[in-house]
Design a protein around this motif. Structure first.
Motif, PDB file in Angstrom:
ATOM      1  N   VAL A 166       0.821  -1.210   0.000  1.00 37.28           N
ATOM      2  CA  VAL A 166       0.000   0.000   0.000  1.00 37.28           C
ATOM      3  C   VAL A 166       0.857   1.263   0.000  1.00 37.28           C
ATOM      4  N   VAL A 167       1.924   1.258   0.764  1.00 35.09           N
ATOM      5  CA  VAL A 167       2.774   2.448   0.887  1.00 35.09           C
ATOM      6  C   VAL A 167       3.582   2.647  -0.388  1.00 35.09           C
ATOM      7  N   ARG A 168       3.586   3.861  -0.896  1.00 32.96           N
ATOM      8  CA  ARG A 168       4.329   4.214  -2.105  1.00 32.96           C
ATOM      9  C   ARG A 168       5.641   4.889  -1.710  1.00 32.96           C
ATOM     10  N   ALA A 169       6.591   4.887  -2.621  1.00 30.61           N
ATOM     11  CA  ALA A 169       7.884   5.519  -2.358  1.00 30.61           C
ATOM     12  C   ALA A 169       8.299   6.375  -3.540  1.00 30.61           C
ATOM     13  N   ALA A 170       9.098   7.377  -3.230  1.00 31.59           N
ATOM     14  CA  ALA A 170       9.732   8.195  -4.269  1.00 31.59           C
ATOM     15  C   ALA A 170      11.196   8.344  -3.879  1.00 31.59           C
ATOM     16  N   VAL A 171      12.079   8.103  -4.831  1.00 25.39           N
ATOM     17  CA  VAL A 171      13.518   8.259  -4.613  1.00 25.39           C
ATOM     18  C   VAL A 171      13.938   9.529  -5.338  1.00 25.39           C
ATOM     19  N   ASP A 172      14.450  10.461  -4.572  1.00 28.91           N
ATOM     20  CA  ASP A 172      14.811  11.774  -5.116  1.00 28.91           C
ATOM     21  C   ASP A 172      13.677  12.361  -5.955  1.00 28.91           C
ATOM     22  N   ARG A 173      12.469  12.279  -5.398  1.00 33.22           N
ATOM     23  CA  ARG A 173      11.239  12.868  -5.954  1.00 33.22           C
ATOM     24  C   ARG A 173      10.733  12.215  -7.238  1.00 33.22           C
ATOM     25  N   VAL A 174      11.170  10.983  -7.485  1.00 34.69           N
ATOM     26  CA  VAL A 174      10.680  10.207  -8.632  1.00 34.69           C
ATOM     27  C   VAL A 174      10.044   8.939  -8.086  1.00 34.69           C
ATOM     28  N   HIS A 175       8.793   8.687  -8.474  1.00 39.18           N
ATOM     29  CA  HIS A 175       8.116   7.475  -8.000  1.00 39.18           C
ATOM     30  C   HIS A 175       9.005   6.271  -8.232  1.00 39.18           C
ATOM     31  N   ALA A 176       9.027   5.382  -7.238  1.00 37.53           N
ATOM     32  CA  ALA A 176       9.938   4.249  -7.287  1.00 37.53           C
ATOM     33  C   ALA A 176       9.231   2.951  -6.939  1.00 37.53           C
ATOM     34  N   PRO A 194       1.045   7.253   1.395  1.00 38.36           N
ATOM     35  CA  PRO A 194      -0.026   6.349   0.997  1.00 38.36           C
ATOM     36  C   PRO A 194      -0.490   6.658  -0.409  1.00 38.36           C
ATOM     37  N   PRO A 195      -1.240   5.748  -1.023  1.00 40.26           N
ATOM     38  CA  PRO A 195      -1.759   6.032  -2.361  1.00 40.26           C
ATOM     39  C   PRO A 195      -2.659   7.262  -2.312  1.00 40.26           C
ATOM     40  N   MET A 196      -2.661   7.999  -3.387  1.00 35.22           N
ATOM     41  CA  MET A 196      -3.472   9.210  -3.463  1.00 35.22           C
ATOM     42  C   MET A 196      -4.661   8.954  -4.379  1.00 35.22           C
ATOM     43  N   THR A 197      -5.744   9.596  -4.046  1.00 36.46           N
ATOM     44  CA  THR A 197      -6.923   9.482  -4.894  1.00 36.46           C
ATOM     45  C   THR A 197      -7.268  10.850  -5.434  1.00 36.46           C
ATOM     46  N   GLY A 198      -7.886  10.856  -6.550  1.00 35.18           N
ATOM     47  CA  GLY A 198      -8.311  12.132  -7.147  1.00 35.18           C
ATOM     48  C   GLY A 198      -9.810  12.198  -7.212  1.00 35.18           C
TER      49      GLY A 198
END
Length: 83
Positions: free
Chosen positions: A52-62, A78-82
């Motif tokens: 469920v948890v998302r990550a970004a490495v140096d501001r790039v989704h990873a 966490p995941p984002m919804t629109g």
């Protein structure tokens, strides 16, 4: 390495960010999550459902297999919804 936490990940860990020295065996985002889970109950709770948890490495989704070599920052959210 700077670690940044957002939304309920931050709430569960109890801090917005921290700077850590990673052990040599922590080479990917997945390794980092595993290492963090061993740092205490609050981390284990935040990452109890790793999918469920998302990550970004140096501001790039990873993805979990993204290497950390040379990275300065990893953010978890966490995941984002629109709508």
């Amino acid at each position: 390495m700077k670690l940044v936490y957002f939304a309920w990940v931050r709430e569960r860990i109890g801090r917005p960010e921290e700077v850590v020295d990673l052990p040599a065996e922590v080479a990917t985002v997945a390794d980092l999550v595993g290492w963090l889970k061993g740092r205490g109950e609050e981390y284990a709770h935040a990452f109890e459902n790793e999918g469920v948890v998302r990550a970004a490495v140096d501001r790039v989704h990873a993805k979990p297999d993204t290497p950390l070599a040379g990275a300065a920052e990893v953010a978890f959210f966490p995941p984002m919804t629109g709508g």
